[in-house]
Write an enzyme that holds these catalytic residues in place. Structure first.
Site, PDB file in Angstrom:
ATOM      1  N   GLY A   1      12.358 -19.580  49.372  1.00 35.66           N
ATOM      2  CA  GLY A   1      12.833 -20.510  50.393  1.00 35.66           C
ATOM      3  C   GLY A   1      12.496 -21.963  50.109  1.00 35.66           C
ATOM      4  O   GLY A   1      12.613 -22.809  50.984  1.00 35.66           O
TER       5      GLY A   1
ATOM      6  N   ASN B   1      18.524 -10.150  51.633  1.00 31.87           N
ATOM      7  CA  ASN B   1      17.462 -10.058  52.634  1.00 31.87           C
ATOM      8  C   ASN B   1      17.726 -11.131  53.677  1.00 31.87           C
ATOM      9  O   ASN B   1      17.425 -12.301  53.463  1.00 31.87           O
ATOM     10  CB  ASN B   1      16.102 -10.272  51.948  1.00 31.87           C
ATOM     11  CG  ASN B   1      14.953 -10.299  52.942  1.00 31.87           C
ATOM     12  OD1 ASN B   1      15.125  -9.923  54.097  1.00 31.87           O
ATOM     13  ND2 ASN B   1      13.789 -10.745  52.492  1.00 31.87           N
TER      14      ASN B   1
ATOM     15  N   SER C   1      14.669 -18.333  45.780  1.00 30.28           N
ATOM     16  CA  SER C   1      15.673 -19.391  45.620  1.00 30.28           C
ATOM     17  C   SER C   1      16.792 -19.037  44.628  1.00 30.28           C
ATOM     18  O   SER C   1      17.248 -19.909  43.876  1.00 30.28           O
ATOM     19  CB  SER C   1      15.001 -20.716  45.252  1.00 30.28           C
ATOM     20  OG  SER C   1      14.105 -21.105  46.285  1.00 30.28           O
TER      21      SER C   1
ATOM     22  N   HIS D   1       7.129  -7.393  51.194  1.00 31.09           N
ATOM     23  CA  HIS D   1       7.600  -8.780  51.104  1.00 31.09           C
ATOM     24  C   HIS D   1       6.440  -9.730  51.421  1.00 31.09           C
ATOM     25  O   HIS D   1       5.620  -9.452  52.290  1.00 31.09           O
ATOM     26  CB  HIS D   1       8.758  -9.003  52.072  1.00 31.09           C
ATOM     27  CG  HIS D   1       9.451 -10.296  51.811  1.00 31.09           C
ATOM     28  ND1 HIS D   1       8.946 -11.497  52.260  1.00 31.09           N
ATOM     29  CD2 HIS D   1      10.564 -10.591  51.113  1.00 31.09           C
ATOM     30  CE1 HIS D   1       9.742 -12.476  51.850  1.00 31.09           C
ATOM     31  NE2 HIS D   1      10.733 -11.949  51.149  1.00 31.09           N
TER      32      HIS D   1
ATOM     33  N   GLU E   1       8.880 -11.703  43.164  1.00 32.64           N
ATOM     34  CA  GLU E   1       9.183 -12.906  43.940  1.00 32.64           C
ATOM     35  C   GLU E   1       7.968 -13.824  43.944  1.00 32.64           C
ATOM     36  O   GLU E   1       7.052 -13.653  44.761  1.00 32.64           O
ATOM     37  CB  GLU E   1       9.510 -12.523  45.394  1.00 32.64           C
ATOM     38  CG  GLU E   1      10.740 -11.659  45.538  1.00 32.64           C
ATOM     39  CD  GLU E   1      11.369 -11.813  46.914  1.00 32.64           C
ATOM     40  OE1 GLU E   1      12.565 -12.125  46.962  1.00 32.64           O
ATOM     41  OE2 GLU E   1      10.673 -11.656  47.921  1.00 32.64           O
TER      42      GLU E   1
ATOM     43  N   LYS F   1      16.360 -11.502  56.508  1.00 36.25           N
ATOM     44  CA  LYS F   1      15.179 -11.863  57.315  1.00 36.25           C
ATOM     45  C   LYS F   1      15.571 -11.864  58.801  1.00 36.25           C
ATOM     46  O   LYS F   1      16.365 -11.030  59.195  1.00 36.25           O
ATOM     47  CB  LYS F   1      14.599 -13.205  56.844  1.00 36.25           C
ATOM     48  CG  LYS F   1      14.406 -13.205  55.323  1.00 36.25           C
ATOM     49  CD  LYS F   1      13.658 -14.381  54.801  1.00 36.25           C
ATOM     50  CE  LYS F   1      13.559 -14.265  53.278  1.00 36.25           C
ATOM     51  NZ  LYS F   1      12.729 -15.304  52.695  1.00 36.25           N
TER      52      LYS F   1
ATOM     53  N   GLU G   1       6.262 -12.360  53.064  1.00 37.01           N
ATOM     54  CA  GLU G   1       6.165 -12.806  54.465  1.00 37.01           C
ATOM     55  C   GLU G   1       5.452 -11.751  55.307  1.00 37.01           C
ATOM     56  O   GLU G   1       4.709 -12.082  56.229  1.00 37.01           O
ATOM     57  CB  GLU G   1       7.569 -13.114  55.014  1.00 37.01           C
ATOM     58  CG  GLU G   1       8.095 -14.423  54.422  1.00 37.01           C
ATOM     59  CD  GLU G   1       9.605 -14.516  54.318  1.00 37.01           C
ATOM     60  OE1 GLU G   1      10.317 -13.735  54.960  1.00 37.01           O
ATOM     61  OE2 GLU G   1      10.073 -15.395  53.556  1.00 37.01           O
TER      62      GLU G   1
END
Ligand code: PGA
Length: 252
Positions: free
Chosen positions: A174, A10, A214, A96, A168, A12, A98
């Site tokens: 991240g 991914n 991560s 996701h 996730e 992003k 985000e």
């Protein structure tokens, strides 16, 4: 079990066209194990160029990072699942964290997106995960169950086969803080049980459940050693071909 392990990159909002092409020219020199499926999800602007550059004779698949819930229409700035399918893309990431957080995507909207993507013939990587405060409050399973029930309900068994679920934990994305393999396994087992209860044991066993948050070359092997972890959704460590290849080669 005959299901293939799956490694999804991914990217992003990283890598323009030039960097995307450079990545695949380096990455595609590597040998990919037949038991591992590799999907790269670049920004929309790179997708078509990458699909042309990869051609038909490639083991590398492509995915989008989102799609709209309608087929077409007056939705300025949006991209439909049909358009994504048209450029030889096989996957789309939906849900996701985000997108849930910054674009206020909720379970109901995601339900529509999941159905639209499946109708267009895409496979869906559907993300679920809890916030740090939810984990601390002991509500992880409740949160995950709501996300699953909210957006993966009412699917036909055929549609279930086109879904991959990615766990996730938001506090691990991240941040460099990976969930321990045992903690991830516990949630993966919970997700598999939910799929089995909803759609039957065969679909539960066949469902590929990825871990994301991560993931790096140094921790992928321990995660993959867990019974219910079938692959990884990789953000930061998928941006460099050498790192992503190390992850892919240990993704078995
Ligand atoms: P990360 O991102 O690997 O950089 O933590 C994972 C993701 O957001 O899918």
């Amino acid at each position: 079990m005959s299901k293939k392990c799956l490694a999804v990159a991914n990217w992003k909002m990283n890598h323009g066209i030039a960097e995307s092409i450079k990545f695949i020219s380096d990455f595609s020199r590597q040998q990919i194990d037949e038991q591992t499926e590799v999907v790269i999800c670049p920004p929309f602007t790179s997708l078509y160029t990458m699909s042309v550059a990869l051609g038909d004779d490639t083991a590398i698949k492509l995915g989008a990072q989102d799609c709209h819930q309608e087929i077409s229409g007056a939705y300025t700035g949006e991209v439909s699942a049909e358009f994504i399918k048209e450029i030889s893309c096989d996957y789309v990431i939906l849900g996701h964290s985000e997108r849930r957080e910054y674009f206020k995507e909720d379970n109901e909207l995601l339900l529509k997106k999941v159905h639209r993507a499946l109708d267009a013939g895409l496979n869906v990587v559907f993300c679920v995960g809890e916030k740090e405060a939810e984990r601390e409050a002991g509500t992880t399973f409740e949160v995950i169950q709501k996300q699953l029930e909210g957006s993966l309900r009412d699917l036909s068994q055929e549609q279930v086969s086109d879904i991959v679920i990615a766990y996730e934990p938001i506090w691990a994305i991240g941040t460099g803080k990976t969930a321990t393999p045992e903690l991830a396994q516990e949630v993966h087992a919970f997700i598999r049980k939910w799929v089995s209860e909803q759609y039957g044991t065969t679909y539960g066993l066949d469902m590929r459940i990825l871990y994301g948050g991560s993931v790096k070359p140094a921790n992928i092997a321990d995660l993959m050693a867990q019974q219910d972890i079938d692959g990884a959704l990789v953000g930061g460590a998928s941006l460099k071909p050498e790192d992503f290849y190390e992850i892919v080669s240990r993704c078995k």
